[in-house]
Every structure is written in C-alpha cells, then in structure tokens.
Design a protein around this motif. Structure first.
Motif, PDB file in Angstrom:
ATOM      1  N   PRO A 204       0.808  -1.229   0.000  1.00  0.00           N
ATOM      2  CA  PRO A 204       0.000   0.000   0.000  1.00  0.00           C
ATOM      3  C   PRO A 204       0.844   1.284   0.000  1.00  0.00           C
ATOM      4  CG  PRO A 204       0.032  -0.941   2.194  1.00  0.00           C
ATOM      5  CD  PRO A 204       0.761  -1.909   1.307  1.00  0.00           C
ATOM      6  N   THR A 205       1.747   1.397  -0.961  1.00  0.00           N
ATOM      7  CA  THR A 205       2.558   2.602  -1.126  1.00  0.00           C
ATOM      8  C   THR A 205       2.714   2.887  -2.625  1.00  0.00           C
ATOM      9  OG1 THR A 205       4.627   1.318  -1.114  1.00  0.00           O
ATOM     10  CG2 THR A 205       3.888   2.232   0.998  1.00  0.00           C
ATOM     11  N   SER A 225      -8.511  -2.575   4.378  1.00  0.00           N
ATOM     12  CA  SER A 225      -8.333  -1.150   4.097  1.00  0.00           C
ATOM     13  C   SER A 225      -7.175  -0.607   4.918  1.00  0.00           C
ATOM     14  CB  SER A 225      -9.609  -0.367   4.444  1.00  0.00           C
ATOM     15  OG  SER A 225     -10.695  -0.804   3.665  1.00  0.00           O
ATOM     16  N   LEU A 226      -6.411   0.287   4.298  1.00  0.00           N
ATOM     17  CA  LEU A 226      -5.296   0.942   5.005  1.00  0.00           C
ATOM     18  C   LEU A 226      -5.094   2.319   4.386  1.00  0.00           C
ATOM     19  CD1 LEU A 226      -3.034   0.737   7.137  1.00  0.00           C
ATOM     20  CD2 LEU A 226      -1.545  -0.145   5.328  1.00  0.00           C
ATOM     21  N   ASP A 227      -5.400   3.347   5.198  1.00  0.00           N
ATOM     22  CA  ASP A 227      -5.330   4.737   4.726  1.00  0.00           C
ATOM     23  C   ASP A 227      -6.154   4.881   3.445  1.00  0.00           C
ATOM     24  OD1 ASP A 227      -3.670   5.342   6.880  1.00  0.00           O
ATOM     25  OD2 ASP A 227      -1.862   4.819   5.770  1.00  0.00           O
ATOM     26  N   ASN A 228      -5.525   5.310   2.353  1.00  0.00           N
ATOM     27  CA  ASN A 228      -6.265   5.482   1.094  1.00  0.00           C
ATOM     28  C   ASN A 228      -6.041   4.319   0.131  1.00  0.00           C
ATOM     29  OD1 ASN A 228      -3.576   6.247   0.744  1.00  0.00           O
ATOM     30  ND2 ASN A 228      -4.074   7.540  -1.027  1.00  0.00           N
ATOM     31  N   TRP A 229      -5.753   3.148   0.697  1.00  0.00           N
ATOM     32  CA  TRP A 229      -5.520   1.936  -0.108  1.00  0.00           C
ATOM     33  C   TRP A 229      -6.499   0.834   0.288  1.00  0.00           C
ATOM     34  CZ3 TRP A 229      -1.900   1.742  -4.034  1.00  0.00           C
ATOM     35  CH2 TRP A 229      -0.970   2.789  -4.067  1.00  0.00           C
ATOM     36  N   LYS A 230      -6.798  -0.022  -0.675  1.00  0.00           N
ATOM     37  CA  LYS A 230      -7.629  -1.208  -0.434  1.00  0.00           C
ATOM     38  C   LYS A 230      -6.882  -2.444  -0.927  1.00  0.00           C
ATOM     39  CE  LYS A 230     -11.577   1.000   0.667  1.00  0.00           C
ATOM     40  NZ  LYS A 230     -12.301   0.857   1.950  1.00  0.00           N
ATOM     41  N   TRP A 241      -2.782  -4.258  -3.865  1.00  0.00           N
ATOM     42  CA  TRP A 241      -3.300  -3.034  -3.250  1.00  0.00           C
ATOM     43  C   TRP A 241      -3.655  -2.023  -4.330  1.00  0.00           C
ATOM     44  CZ3 TRP A 241      -4.059  -2.421   2.003  1.00  0.00           C
ATOM     45  CH2 TRP A 241      -3.510  -3.414   2.828  1.00  0.00           C
ATOM     46  N   SER A 244      -8.052   3.627  -3.083  1.00  0.00           N
ATOM     47  CA  SER A 244      -9.472   3.578  -2.726  1.00  0.00           C
ATOM     48  C   SER A 244     -10.353   4.339  -3.707  1.00  0.00           C
ATOM     49  CB  SER A 244      -9.677   4.146  -1.319  1.00  0.00           C
ATOM     50  OG  SER A 244      -8.947   3.415  -0.371  1.00  0.00           O
TER      51      SER A 244
END
Length: 250
Positions: A204-205, A225-230, A241, A244
């Motif tokens: 997720p980067t 979900s993690l921050d603005n990532w799915k 990843w 979002s």
C-alpha cells in the motif's frame, strides 16, 4: 399528543414524497424512452438521493449508463440489483452484455462441489428472504402443532405431527441458510473498478512494485483497508493493493 401529531406529520410527508418519487420515476422513464439519457439519469439520481434503492430504479439507472457507454457504473448498478434480488433475471442478462464491454477478461478459479452447492442454493436468495421464509415456516409449525393437539382422529394426528415437525426442520434449515448468507455478505465486500486504468501494487505505497493492471468495470473483492488503499482479490486469485478512489464498493 405532540408525539401523535409528529407521527401523523411524518406519515404524511412520507406519503407525499412517495407520490413525488413515482412521478419523477415516470418522468425519467419517458426521457429514457425518448433517448434523452443524460436528462433521464439526472432525474433517476434525484430519486436515489432520498435513499430509494428499489430494484427497478437501480435497473433503469444501469440501463441508462449502458446506453451512454459508461461501463463501470452500468456494471455497478446491475450488480447492486442482483445484490438485493439475486433472481432478477433481466439484470443478470444485461450484466452479461455489459461485462463483454469491459477490457479485463479474468478467468475465475474453478469452484469446488461445496462452493457450487452453496452458490446455487444458499446464495439463491438474500439472507432477509431466507429469514422471512423461516418465520413463515415457524408460524406454520405452530398452526400444525395446534391442529395436532386438538385433533381427535388418529390419522389426522399422525399427519399433523409429521408435517409440523417437517416445517420445524425446514424453518431451522432456512435459519441456517440465512445465517450463512449473512456471514458471506459481511465477509465478502465487493467493489467495481471505476478508474479507466489503474495499477495494483504489491504493497500500500505509491513506490511499491506494480503487480498487475485493472480497467474499468472489473469486479474485485475487498479484503482490507489501510489509509487510502484497499487490499483486493480478483476472480483468478491474484491479490494486491489499489487506491481507494479507483474503486466503488457495492
């Protein structure tokens, strides 16, 4: 007294809006039939804003997007219809055509016999439908058991006894189906890719490696979900990843 007045006013406002929604729906349908798809869609959206998500509204919105060659929202709304009503055959038929316009052609993993059985039986109806069937069978059991209790004929007693416990067994089975369906719905959040083209990363980067690419209209399963990532999974089992904003959850 104030509560009664407020309740009456609430019922009145609901009735007024229901009438307005019906007239808006008729108006949108006429615009659709006249091939004024942009205008029709705006009217459909007015109805949707008031949390009216009827099968017919969602289906007509999907058809409108399809006519406008907007694949992702068309697939999204067809999927929404089938999520609410799995046996809506027209939506399933049109969805198959909409999917042909999507770029990604992902071969799903083969299903086991148990998965096929689960899909064809348990997932045939929503968990709400199974729950209502269970309630109906429970009432039937109570009625048949009372008839058994008050019946004087041996033959009738035997019949009522067998049918009452058959209905009780079926009610328990429906409850099990409803519970299984509910668990599946909560554990399987799905989404449609709305970005025309997007990269699915290994982490997720933004700087992480690209695992694969997806295009608009592809259906994915959201795992995390993690921050603005799915974290997503596609039909062939690949995981990665995605941003979002590039997908819309069903």
């Amino acid at each position: 007294m104030k509560r009664i007045i407020l309740f009456i006013l609430l019922l009145s406002s609901i009735g007024v809006f229901a009438t307005q929604a019906d007239s808006l729906f008729v108006k949108a349908n006429k615009l659709y039939q006249s091939e004024k798809y942009n205008e029709a869609l705006e009217v459909y959206k007015q109805i949707e804003k008031h949390n009216i998500n009827s099968d017919d509204l969602l289906y007509n919105m999907a058809n409108t997007y399809y006519k406008m060659n907007k694949i992702a929202p068309a697939i999204y709304y067809y999927e929404k219809v089938l999520q609410q009503s799995p046996n809506y055959t027209d939506a399933a038929f049109n969805l198959s055509f909409a999917k042909r316009m999507a770029i990604d052609n992902i071969e799903p993993l083969p299903k086991t016999l148990l998965q096929k059985l689960n899909q064809s039986v348990v997932m045939r109806f929503t968990y709400n439908t199974w729950a209502w069937l269970a309630i109906g069978l429970s009432f039937l059991f109570a009625l048949l058991f009372l008839l058994y209790h008050f019946s004087y004929s041996t033959g009738s007693k035997r019949l009522y006894f067998i049918t009452s416990f058959a209905s009780a067994f079926l009610a328990l089975l429906m409850i099990a189906f409803a519970f299984q369906n509910y668990k599946h719905a909560k554990a399987n959040t799905e989404a449609i890719v709305f970005a025309q083209q997007t990269e699915v990363k290994t982490a997720p980067t933004a700087s992480s490696e690209v695992s694969f690419e997806l295009h608009e209209g592809t259906k994915v399963k959201v795992l995390e979900s993690l921050d603005n990532w799915k974290k997503i999974k596609i039909a062939d089992g690949k995981i990665g990843w995605i941003l979002s904003d590039d997908i819309k959850e069903l």
